[in-house]
Design a protein around this motif. Structure first.
Motif, PDB file in Angstrom:
ATOM      1  N   MET A   1       2.348   2.011  -3.284  1.00 23.82           N
ATOM      2  CA  MET A   1       1.372   2.440  -4.288  1.00 23.82           C
ATOM      3  C   MET A   1       1.053   3.936  -4.193  1.00 23.82           C
ATOM      4  O   MET A   1       0.370   4.476  -5.062  1.00 23.82           O
ATOM      5  N   ALA A   2       1.554   4.587  -3.167  1.00 24.59           N
ATOM      6  CA  ALA A   2       1.249   6.010  -2.990  1.00 24.59           C
ATOM      7  C   ALA A   2       1.768   6.812  -4.180  1.00 24.59           C
ATOM      8  O   ALA A   2       2.946   6.762  -4.512  1.00 24.59           O
TER       9      ALA A   2
ATOM     10  N   LEU B   1       0.821  -1.210   0.000  1.00 24.77           N
ATOM     11  CA  LEU B   1       0.000   0.000   0.000  1.00 24.77           C
ATOM     12  C   LEU B   1       0.856   1.260   0.000  1.00 24.77           C
ATOM     13  O   LEU B   1       0.592   2.211  -0.732  1.00 24.77           O
TER      14      LEU B   1
ATOM     15  N   ILE C   1      -5.670   4.971   0.214  1.00 31.69           N
ATOM     16  CA  ILE C   1      -4.518   4.274   0.787  1.00 31.69           C
ATOM     17  C   ILE C   1      -4.509   4.434   2.313  1.00 31.69           C
ATOM     18  O   ILE C   1      -4.313   3.454   3.051  1.00 31.69           O
TER      19      ILE C   1
ATOM     20  N   GLN D   1      -6.782   9.265  -4.142  1.00 34.14           N
ATOM     21  CA  GLN D   1      -5.941   8.069  -4.067  1.00 34.14           C
ATOM     22  C   GLN D   1      -5.253   7.958  -2.713  1.00 34.14           C
ATOM     23  O   GLN D   1      -5.224   6.875  -2.114  1.00 34.14           O
TER      24      GLN D   1
END
Length: 78
Positions: free
Chosen positions: A14-15, A11, A71, A67
């Motif tokens: 994925m930022a 996670l 997250i 987004q």
């Protein structure tokens, strides 16, 4: 959740990066008859900045915030 949890690491990886604020265009100003003026080309640059680049940045920034929120929500769940 542990710091070494693979799910957490995925996670965090994925930022997305925050979008960059578009650079203000370089304009060549002149002074005539008590007024500051720019050329037609520079006026086009300024209009493009205000009508296209800034709204596109605002859209990309809203997507970025969405987004990041997703997250952070996922990271806060046990």
């Amino acid at each position: 959740m542990e710091e070494n949890d693979p799910y957490r690491q995925v996670l965090v990886s994925m930022a997305p990066e925050a979008p960059m604020i578009p650079a203000f265009p370089t304009l060549n100003w002149t002074y005539q008859n008590g007024l500051y003026c720019i050329s037609e080309t520079d006026a086009d640059k300024l209009l493009d900045y205000g009508e296209n680049e800034l709204p596109l940045f605002a859209h990309r920034y809203e997507q970025y915030l969405r987004q990041i929120g997703l997250i952070l929500d996922a990271l806060s769940k046990p």
